[in-house]
Design an enzyme around this catalytic site. Structure first.
Site, PDB file in Angstrom:
ATOM      1  N   ARG A 242       0.861  -1.175   0.000  1.00  0.00           N
ATOM      2  CA  ARG A 242       0.000   0.000   0.000  1.00  0.00           C
ATOM      3  C   ARG A 242       0.897   1.224   0.000  1.00  0.00           C
ATOM      4  NH1 ARG A 242      -3.838  -2.071  -1.823  1.00  0.00           N
ATOM      5  NH2 ARG A 242      -5.920  -2.274  -0.934  1.00  0.00           N
ATOM      6  N   GLU A 271      -3.334   7.384  -3.097  1.00  0.00           N
ATOM      7  CA  GLU A 271      -4.427   6.448  -3.355  1.00  0.00           C
ATOM      8  C   GLU A 271      -5.150   6.012  -2.084  1.00  0.00           C
ATOM      9  OE1 GLU A 271      -3.470   3.675  -7.003  1.00  0.00           O
ATOM     10  OE2 GLU A 271      -1.788   3.623  -5.606  1.00  0.00           O
ATOM     11  N   HIS A 298      -0.674   1.272 -10.812  1.00  0.00           N
ATOM     12  CA  HIS A 298      -1.449   0.260 -10.092  1.00  0.00           C
ATOM     13  C   HIS A 298      -1.829  -0.895 -11.028  1.00  0.00           C
ATOM     14  CE1 HIS A 298      -3.332   0.083  -5.962  1.00  0.00           C
ATOM     15  NE2 HIS A 298      -3.560  -1.102  -6.481  1.00  0.00           N
TER      16      HIS A 298
END
Length: 326
Positions: A242, A271, A298
């Site tokens: 992440r 994000e 991504h």
């Protein structure tokens, strides 16, 4: 129209394959997003204000406000596995079912992680730019990088993705170490050729550090100025976990001081909608440092067949709730 004849309204916030829309249209009124861009939150709320179900994706955010403004919602189908951006407790309070997909993302994400390790260590982007620029006139000793063979690769986070990456690295002849609050079973460690070590030890010994950890209060900015200072000088850092597990400003500084040889990422701090203080974009110093960074938008799960199956599974979960099968 007789209210009893009203078809359930299903909103799809992002582009999906045609098969998904056809499946839902058999028994629902579907409002798709036919474009490839993320809809503004106000537009999503407008479409969902009288919806019975919504299919959401990573850029979406479901919270108390969203649920209060969409009183008809019965089910939210999330076409994803990591649900940091969604308040599941609020869904429970509003009696809204929330579903995620089974683990269809691990394999493609692990593949991308290995690709980023190789791209970073073997100077693939600079090599591509050299050839395209016209500066390549045949072999000469330039762009020497770091191979995986004989290197130590440290993996932070030994969940499904971490284990899948370790499995794929078996044939590269590298030493594998990992850091995780939960130790793997001895037979799993042996099978994957892994050795457990403390985070500081992992950082100081690894030529490549791969971040595969989820975002939690404990992992937020676990890679920061202090931990970067403990890394082996000239090591490479790759993030497929992440975005906010890594402090992008600190990484930019470490690149500038040559503490890090390179940084590759498929995920970014901006994000992470779960953060009230999330940045609005990628740190500009990272974007400016073309020679030492490799970024992908991504792409972890961006495999066509995988995405189709994720969307179809999400659609089926929505239908099972709407038609009382679940």
């Amino acid at each position: 129209m007789n209210p009893e004849l009203r078809l359930p309204k299903v909103v799809i916030t992002h582009w999906v394959h045609d098969e998904v829309i056809r499946l839902l249209e058999q028994s629902c009124c579907v409002v798709p997003n036919i474009g490839r861009s993320t809809l503004p939150r106000d537009e999503v709320l407008r479409r969902c204000s009288d919806a019975d179900a919504v299919m959401v994706f990573m850029p979406d955010r479901v919270d108390e406000e969203f649920l209060s403004l969409c009183p008809r919602l019965k089910v939210i189908g999330a076409a994803l596995k990591g649900y940091d951006n969604f308040d599941v407790a609020a869904c429970e309070r509003h009696d809204v079912r929330f579903s995620i997909v089974r683990d269809l993302l691990t394999e493609p994400t692990a593949e991308l992680a290995v690709a980023l390790l190789l791209a970073m260590g073997r100077n693939l982007p600079p090599g591509d730019r050299m050839v395209r620029s016209g500066e390549f006139h045949g072999w000469r000793p330039v762009l020497y990088g770091k191979g995986l063979s004989g290197s130590t690769v440290g993996i932070i986070g030994m969940g499904a993705i971490g284990r899948a990456v370790a499995k794929r690295l078996q044939g590269f002849g590298c030493r594998l170490v990992y850091s995780d609050p939960l130790r793997l079973k001895p037979e799993v460690e042996t099978g994957l050729g892994l050795a457990l070590c403390h985070l500081g030890e992992l950082l100081s010994e690894s030529d490549f550090v791969l971040v595969a950890a989820p975002l939690t209060p404990q992992t937020r900015h676990i890679i920061n100025s202090e931990t970067l200072g403990g890394m082996k000088t000239g090591a490479y850092l790759v993030n497929v976990g992440r975005g906010s597990v890594v402090d992008e400003a600190a990484v930019a500084e470490a690149l500038g001081s040559n503490r890090l040889a390179g940084y590759a990422a498929d995920v970014f701090e901006f994000e992470d909608w779960a953060r009230a203080d999330r940045p609005l974009g990628i740190h500009p110093d990272l974007l400016a440092d073309h020679g030492k960074t490799v970024f992908t938008p991504h792409l972890g799960s961006a495999v066509d067949g995988v995405r189709r199956e994720i969307e179809l599974e999400t659609a089926r979960s929505i239908l099972s709730v709407l038609h009382g099968e679940d």
